[in-house]
Write an enzyme that holds these catalytic residues in place. Structure first.
Site, short mmCIF file in Angstrom:
data_model
loop_
_atom_site.label_atom_id
_atom_site.label_comp_id
_atom_site.label_asym_id
_atom_site.label_seq_id
_atom_site.Cartn_x
_atom_site.Cartn_y
_atom_site.Cartn_z
N LYS A 211 0.47 -0.91 -0.12
CA LYS A 211 -0.43 -0.01 0.25
C LYS A 211 0.54 1.05 -0.07
CE LYS A 211 -4.32 -2.02 1.09
NZ LYS A 211 -5.63 -1.74 2.42
N ARG A 246 -3.73 -10.89 4.61
CA ARG A 246 -4.02 -10.58 3.23
C ARG A 246 -2.85 -9.51 2.57
NH1 ARG A 246 -6.50 -6.90 -0.85
NH2 ARG A 246 -8.32 -8.49 -1.76
#
Length: 271
Positions: A211, A246
């Protein structure tokens, strides 16, 4: 949940922030799924709608057309559970019919009021995530009174709602939603204190892989080159008891966790 579990990300969208378009066809997706299983993944999360900052909503028909053939192909190619990453009950229904067995809703069951009821009626385990705003607008100056308590209270309320519909807490996963309506300060505060969310009595999932905040802190602009930073965040979360990670980078994360566990316990699976 006797050890950290890995949820492999399989985006079948043309515009995901990290790997959009790479695995959009059933054959490519099934091959990537088989490789993730060989690398040690515990479950595969299939998504047909990008939820990166600025992404627009995908029509239901288009989302189903993306995920349904991929899940069908995966069901015959892998033995691990398949999760559907969607906000929409109609998409979830098509995905479950194709072979998905878990519903992962990034809106925390606020976008489509029928989705929670659908999951309860079909006895499906769920993942409820916190997000402020929708993907198109969520990163426009997000603000909180206290990000930890605000996120915790939202998740607590949604867990209670799901329980009242008949989904037991043991079948509910909670995700504080790193990067979803949160700035870098918010993300880091959640990650430093992620053990707080065990107080909800549910399995805790973190999805921080590749991210933007990892890129900003590390100075690495290209998402695919943020593997070391992603693994570092994953290990910090595992140290606080997070049960599901994840991730995009399955073999690197599996290896890192194996070594972390060996150092922590003095045990290994080879000796």
């Amino acid at each position: 949940m006797d050890k950290p579990r890995i949820m492999g990300i399989l985006n079948v969208t043309p515009d995901s922030f990290s790997d959009g378009g790479k695995f959009s066809g059933p054959a490519l997706a099934a091959a990537h799924g088989r490789q993730m299983v060989a690398d040690g993944v515990d479950m595969i999360d299939v998504g047909g709608e990008s939820t990166r900052p600025g992404a627009q909503t995908v029509p239901v028909e288009s989302e189903i057309a993306r995920v349904e053939p991929v899940i069908t192909a995966l069901r015959h190619a892998v033995s691990v559970p398949i999760s559907i990453d969607t906000r929409k009950s109609t998409v979830a229904d098509a995905a479950v019919a194709a072979g998905a067995t878990l519903v992962n809703d990034v809106s925390g069951f606020t976008y489509d009021k029928m989705l929670a009821l659908y999951c309860a009626r079909n006895d499906l385990p769920v993942c409820v995530m916190h997000a402020r705003g929708d993907p198109e607008t969520m990163q426009k100056d997000p603000r909180y009174e206290d990000v930890l308590l605000d996120v915790y209270d939202f998740l607590a309320a949604q867990v209670l709602m799901l329980q009242e519909l008949g989904i037991p807490r043991s079948r509910i996963i909670v995700d504080p939603g790193i990067g979803f309506g949160k700035n870098q300060t918010h993300n880091l505060k959640i990650l430093r204190n992620v053990s707080l969310f065990h107080g909800l009595g549910c399995t805790v999932l973190i999805g921080a892989s590749r991210k933007g905040f990892i890129g900003r802190i590390s100075g690495v602009g290209e998402a695919a080159r943020r593997i070391p930073g992603s693994v570092a965040v994953a290990l910090a979360c595992v140290a606080q008891g997070v049960q599901i990670l994840r991730v995009h980078d399955v073999p690197e994360t599996v290896q890192a966790i194996a070594l972390w566990k060996a150092v922590e316990t003095g045990e290994n699976d080879v000796a």
